[in-house]
Design a protein around this motif. Structure first.
Motif, mmCIF file in Angstrom:
data_model
loop_
_atom_site.group_PDB
_atom_site.id
_atom_site.type_symbol
_atom_site.label_atom_id
_atom_site.label_comp_id
_atom_site.label_asym_id
_atom_site.label_seq_id
_atom_site.Cartn_x
_atom_site.Cartn_y
_atom_site.Cartn_z
ATOM 1 N N GLY A 139 0.683 -1.261 0.377
ATOM 2 C CA GLY A 139 0.325 -0.358 -0.117
ATOM 3 C C GLY A 139 0.978 1.630 -0.024
ATOM 4 O O GLY A 139 0.380 2.331 -0.659
ATOM 5 N N ALA A 331 -1.836 5.594 2.474
ATOM 6 C CA ALA A 331 -1.777 4.255 2.552
ATOM 7 C C ALA A 331 -2.086 4.145 3.431
ATOM 8 O O ALA A 331 -3.091 3.935 3.673
ATOM 9 C CB ALA A 331 -0.119 3.783 1.923
ATOM 10 N N THR A 335 -5.841 1.818 3.977
ATOM 11 C CA THR A 335 -5.779 0.549 4.363
ATOM 12 C C THR A 335 -6.586 0.893 6.119
ATOM 13 O O THR A 335 -7.482 -0.242 6.131
ATOM 14 C CB THR A 335 -4.210 -0.112 5.427
ATOM 15 N N THR A 387 -4.832 1.527 -5.756
ATOM 16 C CA THR A 387 -4.766 0.406 -5.122
ATOM 17 C C THR A 387 -6.095 0.362 -5.201
ATOM 18 O O THR A 387 -6.701 -1.012 -5.347
ATOM 19 C CB THR A 387 -5.152 1.348 -3.773
#
Length: 490
Positions: A139, A331, A335, A387
């Motif tokens: 990520g 990132a 997550t 992503t």
């Protein structure tokens, strides 16, 4: 073919350099595309050509990059991502050397077209990171890699301006040539070839059809302001794009190994991130494009700061720092909350930044604050887009799918450039005998970009929810089948 990613520490010290080496390549690609901008006003005199011919130094890179990004992405999936990445870096180095050796406008345009192939560096690198890194590191690495586009663009302008002001303009291309060779050698030394492959034959006719359609579309968009939006050539190019792409679409649906898997691409999990990339690219590009023109406007206009090109570049430099520093933060948000939320947050930040620009674009510190807020939003949005694609496509289609996503950003940037130019040209006033855009025209451009950012936010929220990290959900080649992953995209 299934392959398990190798831990970042499994291959010794060189493996730990994979992320910074690939990020260096992405940043260098963006720098190479940007460095010609400070030269544009002087190149007609330096090359003995017309301003219209000089504008092709930007157009050629745009066209070749847009055409080659999805093509090289697909080639990377089929024949090896590292191999194709080295080829793209080699073309960038070769184009830089040719630019450094000549002042002939025709050769310069051809060289800039070669440099455009480097646009594929980012999607290829993102795909390599997915294949090579453990899920826990993917990520943040992908976020940094995606942000290199903005980092390089923010670095390229001041660096090129310094070279143009204090040295011969060819020195700039010698510098990018040396850096390109260094990047190529580093990739060759550090990056391993991914074992993940997409079997089959390359779709040559699909590549040619897409190339023809994109050239018609982007040429019309990029040259419409000069040729006239209602002129025969522009209308003919738009019509040609519609005809070619209308024929290309069913051809791709019938192909056994298509260049672009349209059945996967039209699913909400893939199509919506692509549409969001189009609008985000528009909103991002307006920030640096308008800021550079506004601060260089003459002080007699009542709002301009009359800054030099070097000072202008230095004003944009903090944006590069923001993109670099905040990419790991974005990132972590992806997550914890999912990339769709990160994308939505980023686009809202971009809209807020443009509101600040509308409120006050006379004071330098307020201009920089507004631009910084937009850059913050860009970091979150650009880190989330790849992503979203990684979570929606089979591992053997990662490079080609991200190539299409980068293509959509490129189209958005091209439309942004044309739209902003149209707004600024339409609302002008005479200052010291010269036509310059009014402050209201800049504010209108900011309002347009902010509105587009909010549209991107709405699209982001419409993307199917998926907040689980990559390591907790099946990905083709990593514990799940390609068929299962493809079905999730529809």
């Amino acid at each position: 073919m299934e392959a398990v990613p190798i831990s970042g520490d499994a291959r010794g010290p060189r493996a730990r350099l994979t992320v910074p080496v690939l990020a260096f390549g992405g940043t260098l690609m963006a720098v190479t595309q940007t460095v010609v901008v400070p030269l544009l006003p002087d190149l007609p005199r330096l090359t003995g050509s017309s301003p219209g011919a000089v504008s092709w130094l930007v157009t050629a890179t745009l066209l070749s990059g847009a055409v080659l990004t999805p093509v090289l992405g697909r080639a990377g999936d089929m024949y090896g991502k590292r191999r194709v990445l080295l080829m793209a870096l080699g073309l960038m180095a070769g184009g830089s050397v040719l630019c450094a050796l000549t002042s002939d406008i025709g050769l310069l345009i051809a060289a800039r077209a070669l440099q455009g192939a480097a646009a594929a560096v980012v999607p290829l690198s993102i795909s390599i990171l997915r294949d090579e890194l453990p899920p826990g590191r993917t990520g943040s690495a992908v976020a940094l890699m995606s942000s290199t586009v903005g980092i390089g663009a923010a670095l390229g302008l001041p660096l090129a301006a310094l070279v143009v002001q204090y040295a011969d303009w060819h020195v700039m291309f010698w510098a990018t040539a040396v850096l390109s060779v260094i990047g190529l050698l580093l990739v060759r030394w550090v990056v391993r070839e991914s074992p993940v492959r997409s079997p089959g034959r390359f779709d040559t006719w699909g590549a040619l059809g897409l190339a023809a359609g994109l050239v018609c579309l982007l040429l019309a968009v990029s040259q419409g302001g000069q040729w006239g939006w209602g002129s025969g050539p522009v209308l003919g190019l738009f019509a040609g794009a519609v005809v070619v792409l209308s024929l290309w679409w069913p051809m791709q649906l019938r192909a056994k190994q298509p260049l672009v898997d349209l059945r996967l691409a039209v699913g909400r999990r893939v199509a919506l991130p692509h549409v969001a990339a189009l609008f985000t690219g528009f909103a991002f590009y307006a920030n640096s494009l308008v800021t550079a023109q506004l601060v260089q406007a003459p002080a007699a206009s009542g709002y301009g700061l009359d800054l030099s090109i070097v000072a202008t570049g230095l004003c944009l430099l903090p944006n590069a720092v923001i993109l670099l520093v905040l990419s790991p933060v974005s990132a972590r948000v992806s997550t914890a909350r999912g990339p769709r939320i990160t994308l939505a947050v980023g686009t809202v930040f971009m809209a807020v930044g443009y509101v600040v620009r509308i409120i006050d674009s006379r004071e330098l510190w307020m201009i920089m604050v507004g631009a910084a807020i937009v850059a913050t939003g860009t970091t979150f949005a650009y880190s989330a887009l790849p992503t979203l694609i990684l979570r929606a496509v089979p591992v053997e289609q990662t490079a080609s799918a991200n190539g299409v996503n980068v293509l959509m950003r490129t189209i958005g940037q091209s439309v942004s450039s044309a739209a902003v130019a149209a707004v600024l040209v339409r609302h002008t006033s005479v200052v010291e005998g010269v036509q310059v855009p009014t402050l209201g025209s800049y504010q209108l451009a900011f309002a347009l970009a902010g509105t587009v950012a909010l549209v991107a936010c709405v699209i982001a929220l419409a993307i199917p929810s998926d907040t689980a990290p990559d390591g907790e959900r099946p990905i083709a080649g990593h514990g799940g089948s390609a068929q299962e992953t493809a079905l999730e995209g529809t």
